[in-house]
Design a protein around this motif. Structure first.
Motif, short mmCIF file in Angstrom:
data_model
loop_
_atom_site.label_atom_id
_atom_site.label_comp_id
_atom_site.label_asym_id
_atom_site.label_seq_id
_atom_site.Cartn_x
_atom_site.Cartn_y
_atom_site.Cartn_z
N THR A 144 25.89 43.99 -19.08
CA THR A 144 26.30 43.00 -19.46
C THR A 144 25.73 41.47 -18.48
O THR A 144 25.18 41.97 -17.63
CB THR A 144 27.93 42.68 -19.40
N ASP A 145 26.08 40.36 -18.90
CA ASP A 145 25.58 39.46 -18.21
C ASP A 145 26.68 38.29 -18.08
O ASP A 145 27.10 37.65 -18.99
CB ASP A 145 24.28 38.44 -19.15
N VAL A 146 27.03 38.41 -16.74
CA VAL A 146 28.31 37.57 -16.52
C VAL A 146 28.14 36.43 -15.78
O VAL A 146 27.24 36.13 -14.66
CB VAL A 146 29.27 38.32 -15.49
N ASP A 147 28.64 35.12 -16.05
CA ASP A 147 28.53 33.71 -15.52
C ASP A 147 28.89 34.05 -13.93
O ASP A 147 30.09 34.64 -13.67
CB ASP A 147 29.20 32.68 -15.90
N THR A 148 27.92 33.71 -13.17
CA THR A 148 28.37 33.81 -11.43
C THR A 148 29.40 33.45 -11.12
O THR A 148 29.91 33.69 -9.91
CB THR A 148 26.90 33.62 -10.92
N ARG A 149 30.00 32.37 -11.74
CA ARG A 149 31.32 31.74 -11.16
C ARG A 149 32.53 32.65 -11.56
O ARG A 149 33.44 32.54 -10.72
CB ARG A 149 31.53 30.36 -12.03
N HIS A 150 32.42 33.62 -12.15
CA HIS A 150 33.27 34.60 -12.40
C HIS A 150 33.31 35.88 -11.16
O HIS A 150 32.96 37.12 -11.74
CB HIS A 150 33.31 35.29 -13.89
N THR A 151 33.53 35.43 -10.09
CA THR A 151 33.32 36.25 -8.72
C THR A 151 34.12 37.50 -8.97
O THR A 151 33.85 38.74 -8.38
CB THR A 151 33.39 35.64 -7.74
N THR A 152 35.58 37.18 -9.36
CA THR A 152 36.47 38.26 -9.38
C THR A 152 36.13 39.45 -10.48
O THR A 152 36.20 40.56 -10.01
CB THR A 152 37.85 37.97 -9.79
N LEU A 153 35.38 39.03 -11.49
CA LEU A 153 35.06 39.85 -12.60
C LEU A 153 33.79 40.62 -12.06
O LEU A 153 33.64 41.99 -12.16
CB LEU A 153 34.83 39.33 -13.76
N THR A 154 32.83 39.95 -11.65
CA THR A 154 31.59 40.85 -11.13
C THR A 154 32.06 41.65 -9.91
O THR A 154 31.18 42.68 -9.68
CB THR A 154 30.68 39.59 -10.69
N THR A 155 32.79 41.14 -8.99
CA THR A 155 33.20 42.15 -7.76
C THR A 155 33.72 43.45 -8.40
O THR A 155 33.54 44.52 -8.00
CB THR A 155 34.03 41.48 -6.89
N TRP A 156 34.72 43.41 -9.41
CA TRP A 156 35.38 44.46 -9.97
C TRP A 156 34.31 45.33 -10.88
O TRP A 156 34.54 46.58 -10.56
CB TRP A 156 36.55 43.96 -10.84
N LEU A 157 33.58 44.80 -11.46
CA LEU A 157 32.45 45.76 -12.22
C LEU A 157 31.59 46.24 -11.20
O LEU A 157 31.46 47.74 -11.42
CB LEU A 157 31.44 44.54 -13.29
N LYS A 158 31.22 45.71 -10.19
CA LYS A 158 30.31 46.63 -9.15
C LYS A 158 31.43 47.44 -8.51
O LYS A 158 30.84 48.57 -8.27
CB LYS A 158 30.03 45.55 -8.04
#
Length: 287
Positions: A237-251
């Motif tokens: 997926t490609d997530v807007d980097t402003r969504h830091t909570t989501l990207t941290t959770w995905l990682k």
């Protein structure tokens, strides 16, 4: 004069059709990208492709696709130039043609670091960044408890209204293709109201999560977890980097960053809609 004898700056640009899927996939492969025939099929059906044929008869010199969302916005994607014609100005020529065809319609695209300088020269401005994530979702960190269910035909109008509100322009022709294009389409619901939706669709050996539209991060996480449970393929997926909570959770759940891209726009100060509820595009090629 036969096209085989024309200089590069005079080779005719033509409109591509769904019959050009294999030629576009060959061009992708030529530049080290995945073939992505399934995605090319969607883009050349829902959008308008442009390309230049190789005068030697060996496929395409260059290609791209424009997905129109009416007079308010169009997305440019899959901009490719054959390796043997790279750095000879042919990509710039195709982009100038596309810009001229668009007229007053604002244009958006996702740019790699290699392509960004060209797009800046053509009047595009950087308005954000996206992080491409890939990996096997391992459910190490649970999602919030939000009601998620498979979408039904009766949900379509509510999904379209929500998408229009959050994306900021009407992309009905693309969203109505999701039930047939995606392997799974899920909605979040509370009190009879749809508060988000997301899909996964097949792309080579992965499943791509997109679009991902949700009223908040918790809803986005729940949609992702529900879709992840429906596949045994790696997710991308490609997530807007402003969504830091989501990207941290995905990682935390097994996905890793594999690339970043710049979100760019021409003729508008920023993208329409609400980025706070727009977590991932259907594909970066279509915005």
């Amino acid at each position: 004069m036969p096209s085989s004898h024309l200089p590069l700056d005079q080779l005719p640009i033509r409109r591509l059709t769904s019959e050009d899927v294999l030629a576009c996939a060959d061009l992708s492969e030529n530049r080290g990208w995945a073939r992505e025939e399934y995605k090319w099929g969607l883009l050349l059906t829902a959008g308008q492709g442009y390309g230049i044929d190789d005068p030697s008869g060996e496929g395409l010199v260059t290609a791209c696709v424009v997905t129109s969302y009416g007079p308010g916005l169009a997305a440019i994607g899959m901009v490719l130039v054959s390796d043997r014609y790279a750095r000879q100005g042919i990509g710039r020529r195709l982009m100038r043609h596309v810009i001229a065809e668009a007229g007053d319609t604002p244009l958006t695209l996702y740019a790699t670091s290699n392509g960004q300088p060209l797009y800046e020269q053509l009047g595009f401005a950087d308005v954000g960044h996206a992080e491409m994530l890939r990996g096997r979702f391992d459910f190490a960190e649970p999602a919030p408890d939000v009601a998620i269910r498979p979408a039904t035909a009766e949900d379509l109008q509510a999904v379209l209204r929500l998408d229009n509100e959050i994306f900021g322009v009407d992309r009905t022709p693309m969203i109505t293709r999701l039930p047939a294009f995606a392997d799974h389409l899920r909605v979040a619901e509370e009190g009879g109201e749809i508060t988000g939706f997301a899909a996964i669709w097949p792309n080579m050996d992965t499943h791509v999560i997109g679009p991902l539209i949700a009223r908040d991060t918790a809803t986005a996480q729940a949609l992702v977890a529900s879709l992840a449970a429906a596949t045994d393929r790696p997710l991308r997926t490609d997530v807007d980097t402003r969504h830091t909570t989501l990207t941290t959770w995905l990682k935390a759940n097994g996905l890793e960053q594999i690339a970043t891209t710049a979100i760019m726009i021409r003729s508008l100060p920023d993208l329409p809609g609400d980025w706070r509820r727009r977590f991932a595009p259907l594909t970066v090629a279509a915005g």
